[in-house]
Scaffold this active site. Structure first.
Site, PDB file in Angstrom:
ATOM      1  N   SER A 253      -2.324   8.581 -24.006  1.00  0.00           N
ATOM      2  CA  SER A 253      -2.429   7.529 -25.136  1.00  0.00           C
ATOM      3  C   SER A 253      -3.131   6.289 -24.109  1.00  0.00           C
ATOM      4  O   SER A 253      -4.091   7.038 -23.763  1.00  0.00           O
ATOM      5  CB  SER A 253      -0.613   6.755 -24.738  1.00  0.00           C
ATOM      6  OG  SER A 253      -0.629   5.527 -26.434  1.00  0.00           O
ATOM      7  N   ASP A 480      -1.201  12.188 -34.906  1.00  0.00           N
ATOM      8  CA  ASP A 480      -1.094  11.274 -33.968  1.00  0.00           C
ATOM      9  C   ASP A 480      -1.028   9.581 -34.936  1.00  0.00           C
ATOM     10  O   ASP A 480      -1.979   9.465 -35.421  1.00  0.00           O
ATOM     11  CB  ASP A 480      -1.644  11.241 -32.751  1.00  0.00           C
ATOM     12  CG  ASP A 480      -0.980  10.350 -31.895  1.00  0.00           C
ATOM     13  OD1 ASP A 480      -0.330   9.230 -32.224  1.00  0.00           O
ATOM     14  OD2 ASP A 480      -1.274  10.994 -30.967  1.00  0.00           O
ATOM     15  N   HIS A 508       3.205  11.865 -31.420  1.00  0.00           N
ATOM     16  CA  HIS A 508       1.821  11.413 -29.880  1.00  0.00           C
ATOM     17  C   HIS A 508       1.910  12.051 -28.974  1.00  0.00           C
ATOM     18  O   HIS A 508       3.260  11.806 -27.991  1.00  0.00           O
ATOM     19  CB  HIS A 508       2.754   9.564 -29.872  1.00  0.00           C
ATOM     20  CG  HIS A 508       1.718   9.033 -28.700  1.00  0.00           C
ATOM     21  ND1 HIS A 508       0.085   8.641 -29.416  1.00  0.00           N
ATOM     22  CD2 HIS A 508       1.675   7.774 -27.936  1.00  0.00           C
ATOM     23  CE1 HIS A 508      -0.244   8.030 -28.326  1.00  0.00           C
ATOM     24  NE2 HIS A 508       0.615   7.373 -27.526  1.00  0.00           N
TER      25      HIS A 508
END
Length: 539
Positions: A253, A480, A508
């Protein structure tokens, strides 16, 4: 993720396994950057920064320039320090404290910060390859907490690497940013994020201003020195202190932006980098927010499509669009009449929205979300409140972790704000609602938070090419919610040595979340240095 009212981009990853990071909701992720100054001791960034000597071009086609390969004399004492390791936390882990300059433009002037690091040494079998640094995202996620909870997996990688983590500056154990008391934070999280009147707009903007003032009062000069550029420079210092010639790294991320920034600054010191759930540093804040709003709409559509096929779906059984309308109607009802939770706090529209968003990060949460939505519709909001609390990292005693303060501190420093006035939000709201009929309004107003930040941004949108870096693996998940797949494709195109690895699925990030194809490809890369074939796709 994308709903926290103080977070323009809070990127969390799920904690399903070792590198499925501790995701954070982000109402727009933020790439921070800047051109490198001619002197490596200076902070890349905008000229208004006291430590900066080189302004960043305003257009997003600007490229993050590498720092000079040598170590400046003023930084040599930091690179020559010795880490004193001691047993800590979970059995087998060691911790130490590293010193870094608060301002890289003024090293050695007596204003230093302490950064916490941890490691777990390789146990074998097999020869030790080196250190593998991890970051779970955020910005604001504690890499040390993540490492100590998930380092035992995957075993093959764990056997050959010393697993290493550093809480970035401003985060957790590393000179943490502080903003509000726990009670103040409770009130802040309940602020109406979809204002229906001038009075409610004033309440929301006042909440943003008070939050920013609290950060300024409690954190002071630190707020001007928690950028991604500076965190990447700290990583290089740690790399050297660990005795590694090149950085081996897995970032999820926001951690992908941190890793890509490192590669851009130090291409010659870049080793095996895995960037999972990638961000696109070339996007400005408003575009990031719109993209992420659409990403959460994609995730919700996947949830709703699955939900309507089930007898226990609390949003009806007609269509995904109808399910979205029903959820919007439920949020509107909560706006007028919050429901009980079994404690003093009631489930408001804002808390319920956050709870639903939290469940979008991992399809494994969908059954729980169906259950909690059904309960809330019947007047029991405890379940959705629990999801919201987990997102905000609020414990049972009502204490908030530092992540919700570090997140906007990094975000608002890395990029200029998406909006600076309520009028700009109103004008852009139709585009946000088009991107997501369910979440668009809330995400639009969430993007106003950096307008009142007490420190000006030190960077702008830019490309990262990292010419000369070793092969890098960029991982993207097609549905995502927090880091849309298009971002992974864009970052892979920008990085001169990148290979795109695609996971066709939900949730995610992808590494460690159940795909043998993804895990095998990444493990092979980390252990053997062989990147996956070009444009490899996994399910």
């Amino acid at each position: 993720m994308a709903t926290s009212r103080h977070s323009r981009r809070l990127l969390r990853t799920t904690t399903a396994a070792v590198f499925a990071a501790t995701a954070l909701l982000v109402s727009g992720c933020s790439p921070g950057g800047g051109q490198a100054a001619p002197d490596a001791a200076a902070s890349p960034g905008r000229a208004h920064d006291a430590g900066a000597e080189h302004a960043t071009p305003d257009d997003a086609s600007s490229v993050l320039a590498p720092l000079p390969p040598g170590i400046p004399a003023k930084l040599r004492p930091y690179y020559d320090q010795k880490l004193s390791w001691h047993a800590c936390g979970v059995s087998g882990f060691e911790c130490a404290t590293m010193k870094a300059p608060l301002d890289y433009g003024k090293p050695g002037t007596g204003t230093d910060i302490k950064l916490a690091v941890a490691r777990k040494k390789a146990t074998g079998p097999g020869a030790r390859i080196g250190s593998l640094m991890v970051n779970p995202g955020g910005p604001g996620g504690s890499a040390i907490d993540y490492l100590q909870q998930y380092a035992p997996q995957p075993a093959a990688v764990r056997a050959r690497y010393d697993m290493v983590a550093m809480d970035p500056r401003g985060v957790a154990r590393s000179s943490p940013v502080q903003c509000l008391s726990n009670k103040q934070m409770d009130r802040f999280t309940q602020t109406d994020q979809t204002p229906d009147s001038a009075a409610e707009v004033n309440t929301l903007t006042t909440a943003y201003r008070d939050f920013s003032k609290g950060c300024e009062a409690r954190s002071g000069k630190l707020l001007g020195h928690v950028s991604t550029i500076e965190a990447a420079r700290d990583m290089d210092m740690l790399r050297a202190l660990l005795g590694d010639k090149k950085l081996t790294y897995v970032g999820a991320s926001y951690g992908t932006f941190l890793g890509a920034t490192y590669a851009g600054l130090y291409p010659g010191r870049t080793g095996r980098l895995v960037l999972d759930g990638a961000m696109d540093p070339a996007l400005d804040s408003r575009t990031v927010n719109i993209n992420q709003t659409a990403g959460f709409n994609t995730a919700f559509t996947a949830f709703a499509t699955d939900c309507i096929k089930r007898k226990d779906c609390p949003l009806g059984n007609k269509s995904a669009e109808d399910a979205g309308r029903n959820l919007s109607a439920f949020f509107k009802k909560l706006d007028a009449h919050p429901v009980a939770t079994g404690e003093a706090r009631k489930l408001t529209e804002s808390l319920a929205t956050t709870g639903v968003i939290a469940a979008m990060y991992d399809e494994g949460s969908w059954p729980t979300l169906r259950q909690y939505l059904a309960q809330a519709q019947k007047g029991n909001g405890r379940g959705l409140l629990t999801l919201s609390d987990s997102y905000y990292e609020r414990d049972a005693a009502g204490r908030y972790a530092n992540q919700m303060y570090a997140n906007p501190a990094v975000n608002c420093l890395d990029l200029p704000p998406a909006f600076t006035t309520a009028g700009q939000v109103r004008a852009a709201a139709p585009a946000f609602r088009k991107a997501s009929p369910v979440f668009g309004e809330a995400f639009a107003w969430a993007a106003l938070n950096c307008a009142y930040w007490p420190v000006k941004p030190t960077a702008d949108a830019h490309r990262i090419e990292a010419k000369g870096a070793a092969p890098i693996v960029v991982v993207g998940t097609t549905r995502d919610p927090a880091t849309p797949y298009t971002w992974a494709k864009s970052l892979a195109r920008q990085l001169s040595s990148a290979t795109l690895l695609t996971y066709e699925g939900d949730g995610h990030t992808a590494y460690g979340r159940g795909s043998d194809c993804i895990d095998t490809a990444i493990n092979t890369y980390l252990l053997e240095g062989t990147a996956p074939p070009k444009n490899k796709r996994c399910t």
